[in-house]
Design a protein around this motif. Structure first.
Motif, PDB file in Angstrom:
ATOM      1  N   VAL A 100     -40.854  -3.632   4.660  1.00  0.00           N
ATOM      2  CA  VAL A 100     -42.325  -3.532   4.733  1.00  0.00           C
ATOM      3  C   VAL A 100     -43.046  -4.756   4.188  1.00  0.00           C
ATOM      4  CG1 VAL A 100     -42.297  -1.013   4.655  1.00  0.00           C
ATOM      5  CG2 VAL A 100     -42.443  -2.294   2.524  1.00  0.00           C
ATOM      6  N   LEU A 101     -42.302  -5.828   3.830  1.00  0.00           N
ATOM      7  CA  LEU A 101     -42.926  -7.001   3.218  1.00  0.00           C
ATOM      8  C   LEU A 101     -43.811  -6.598   2.034  1.00  0.00           C
ATOM      9  CD1 LEU A 101     -43.899  -9.071   6.394  1.00  0.00           C
ATOM     10  CD2 LEU A 101     -41.955  -9.456   4.867  1.00  0.00           C
ATOM     11  N   PHE A 102     -43.311  -5.632   1.270  1.00  0.00           N
ATOM     12  CA  PHE A 102     -44.060  -5.043   0.159  1.00  0.00           C
ATOM     13  C   PHE A 102     -45.399  -4.456   0.626  1.00  0.00           C
ATOM     14  CE2 PHE A 102     -41.051  -7.770  -2.008  1.00  0.00           C
ATOM     15  CZ  PHE A 102     -40.607  -6.932  -3.003  1.00  0.00           C
ATOM     16  N   ASN A 103     -45.447  -4.127   1.923  1.00  0.00           N
ATOM     17  CA  ASN A 103     -46.559  -3.389   2.522  1.00  0.00           C
ATOM     18  C   ASN A 103     -47.916  -4.060   2.326  1.00  0.00           C
ATOM     19  OD1 ASN A 103     -47.463  -1.222   4.055  1.00  0.00           O
ATOM     20  ND2 ASN A 103     -47.969   0.012   2.265  1.00  0.00           N
ATOM     21  N   ALA A 145     -47.985 -13.674   0.893  1.00  0.00           N
ATOM     22  CA  ALA A 145     -48.589 -12.377   0.592  1.00  0.00           C
ATOM     23  C   ALA A 145     -47.545 -11.409   0.041  1.00  0.00           C
ATOM     24  CB  ALA A 145     -49.245 -11.803   1.850  1.00  0.00           C
ATOM     25  N   ALA A 146     -46.348 -11.396   0.654  1.00  0.00           N
ATOM     26  CA  ALA A 146     -45.300 -10.480   0.201  1.00  0.00           C
ATOM     27  C   ALA A 146     -44.887 -10.781  -1.232  1.00  0.00           C
ATOM     28  CB  ALA A 146     -44.092 -10.571   1.132  1.00  0.00           C
ATOM     29  N   LEU A 147     -44.733 -12.052  -1.561  1.00  0.00           N
ATOM     30  CA  LEU A 147     -44.297 -12.410  -2.905  1.00  0.00           C
ATOM     31  C   LEU A 147     -45.389 -12.172  -3.941  1.00  0.00           C
ATOM     32  CD1 LEU A 147     -42.230 -15.626  -2.123  1.00  0.00           C
ATOM     33  CD2 LEU A 147     -41.374 -13.350  -2.722  1.00  0.00           C
ATOM     34  N   VAL A 148     -46.651 -12.391  -3.564  1.00  0.00           N
ATOM     35  CA  VAL A 148     -47.753 -12.108  -4.489  1.00  0.00           C
ATOM     36  C   VAL A 148     -47.826 -10.613  -4.784  1.00  0.00           C
ATOM     37  CG1 VAL A 148     -50.267 -12.047  -4.713  1.00  0.00           C
ATOM     38  CG2 VAL A 148     -49.141 -14.140  -3.931  1.00  0.00           C
ATOM     39  N   ILE A 149     -47.733  -9.807  -3.723  1.00  0.00           N
ATOM     40  CA  ILE A 149     -47.784  -8.349  -3.911  1.00  0.00           C
ATOM     41  C   ILE A 149     -46.551  -7.875  -4.674  1.00  0.00           C
ATOM     42  CG2 ILE A 149     -47.829  -6.132  -2.713  1.00  0.00           C
ATOM     43  CD1 ILE A 149     -49.380  -7.509  -0.474  1.00  0.00           C
ATOM     44  N   ALA A 150     -45.392  -8.510  -4.411  1.00  0.00           N
ATOM     45  CA  ALA A 150     -44.189  -8.166  -5.173  1.00  0.00           C
ATOM     46  C   ALA A 150     -44.403  -8.440  -6.659  1.00  0.00           C
ATOM     47  CB  ALA A 150     -42.999  -8.967  -4.651  1.00  0.00           C
ATOM     48  N   GLY A 151     -45.051  -9.573  -6.967  1.00  0.00           N
ATOM     49  CA  GLY A 151     -45.351  -9.879  -8.361  1.00  0.00           C
ATOM     50  C   GLY A 151     -46.246  -8.839  -8.999  1.00  0.00           C
TER      51      GLY A 151
END
Length: 440
Positions: A131-134, A385-391
């Motif tokens: 989900v690419l961290f949705n 975006a995925a890595l920022v939301i993952a953070g």
């Protein structure tokens, strides 16, 4: 209507490669590591390891009792075991005023190896890949659309690559860099055809399943005690997250009587008010929840049980998609095969795009160069975006009564995730710049 020529099939294959290559690389690259993510947790965190060759149902009860005795203030939510031997029992707990954590119990000694946040390597890669961290709620759709592009790329590739079935033993050759990459790309494509089709079909199924759930019937299961089941069980209001070890032992005995061949891998202490037990039987290629038991904790009566063999073809296939997509059905051996072919698919995604960019540059195809730039910028945006939301997710897992902290995590696991993320970012940035510069 005239059948498209080989040149036209190649042109379409090229365009799909230019449009999807970078993003497909990110998806395949993360999915490749998702296949062996549980093993990576085992390698990087000694607390996951155990000398036990197997885990009995009684040991699940003993692990539950141990966590209750040592941590009486926490709420125990779930108990899980791995599909392979050599792993600790994982007990999910909810400490007061803190995010959920995992307690790892050695099934042989019943000692607690440690407690860690819900951020495991397995959870990171599953959320990233699926989900690419949705981001903005569209992550799964964005990922699954590329499964359709993958299938289209396979079909167009086979239609322009004549007599491809004779090329298995034709070793890659070439005088120039582009010719060598083209030869390797085709050779890997032929050998990975079965795998690419499997990933494309199961990925497209996820797209259909998610679309059906969101826009049509809202169903995700044949029978369940939470919303979204074709045959819903009545929800209970009992708070059964503090049942005694003796009650848990009785519930496991009831599950064994209902499904004698059940090997338990998951126990949830409050799924819609029920005590939920799931695992594996002799049924092949299904996830754990295809075989499940629901018990009313108030009356300690069996409410429902189900095996995979009782499911309709539709719901049986629905429960087969995950084991096939991630290669988890055959333990470490099948996962390693999926890992190797996942790497091959990742290489093909990028090498195909690079080759076709060189061809576009030679032909000065401005419209497709614009498409390439759009695809590269989109992949960079989605990755960022995925890595920022993952953070943000990671920080939320470390939130406590005294503020925000890095969540409790084994040093080896944290270093691996940071290293993988760094390599992925650098690879995508450098790769994208190479593609953009090659197109000019």
């Amino acid at each position: 209507m005239q059948w498209p020529s080989k040149k036209q099939w190649l042109a379409w294959h090229t365009f799909i490669g230019v449009l999807s290559g970078m993003m497909l690389f990110i998806i395949c690259w993360s999915g490749t590591f998702a296949t062996v993510s549980h093993e990576l947790d085992w390698l990087t965190n000694p607390a996951w390891r155990s000398d036990a060759s197997s885990i009995s149902h009684q040991q699940l009860v003993d692990a539950y009792r141990q966590v209750q005795n040592v941590m009486p203030e926490v709420e125990i939510r779930q108990i899980e075991t791995a599909n392979s031997a050599g792993y600790a029992i994982s007990v999910m707990i909810k400490p007061p005023h803190k995010a959920p954590e995992y307690v790892l119990v050695d099934p042989q000694t019943m000692s607690i190896n440690g407690s860690y946040s819900a951020l495991t390597i397995a959870r990171f890669f599953r959320d990233f890949h699926m989900v690419l961290f949705n981001p903005l709620g569209i992550g799964k759709y964005l990922v699954c659309v590329f499964a359709l592009l993958l299938l289209t790329s396979i079909v167009t590739g086979l239609l322009f690559y004549k007599r491809w079935w004779q090329k298995f033993w034709a070793l890659p050759t070439g005088n120039s860099a582009r010719a060598k990459w083209s030869s390797w790309h085709r050779w890997l494509g032929v050998w990975s055809l079965w795998f690419s089709l499997l990933i494309g079909v199961t990925g497209s199924w996820y797209l259909f399943e998610q679309s059906r759930f969101n826009f049509f019937d809202g169903l995700f299961s044949y029978t369940d005690s939470v919303q979204g089941a074709e045959r819903p069980l009545p929800q209970l209001t009992a708070n059964n997250t503090s049942i005694s070890p003796a009650q848990l032992a009785d519930a496991i005995s009831m599950a064994e009587q209902a499904i004698p061949e059940l090997t338990i891998h998951q126990i949830s202490l409050n799924r819609g008010g029920y005590l939920f037990i799931a695992g594996q039987t002799s049924a092949l290629l299904v996830r754990h929840r295809a075989n499940k038991v629901y018990i009313d904790p108030t009356t300690m009566q069996l409410s429902y049980h189900q095996t995979a063999d009782e499911l309709s073809p539709y719901w049986r296939w629905s429960n087969m998609a995950d084991p096939l997509h991630f290669g988890s059905f055959g333990g470490l051996y099948s996962k390693l095969i999926w890992f190797v072919f996942g790497l091959a698919l990742s290489v093909m995604a990028f090498s195909g795009t690079w080759m076709y960019v060189k061809r576009l540059a030679a032909k000065a195809s401005s419209s497709r160069v614009i498409s390439l730039r759009f695809a590269v910028y989109l992949s960079w945006l989605c990755l960022a975006a995925a890595l920022v939301i993952a953070g943000m997710h990671i920080m939320a897992l470390g939130k406590g009564p005294d503020g925000w902290h890095w969540p409790p995590m084994a040093l080896g696991s944290a270093l691996f995730l940071l290293g993988w993320s760094g390599i992925t970012i650098i690879g995508c940035v450098v790769g994208g710049r190479v593609l953009l510069s090659s197109s000019q």
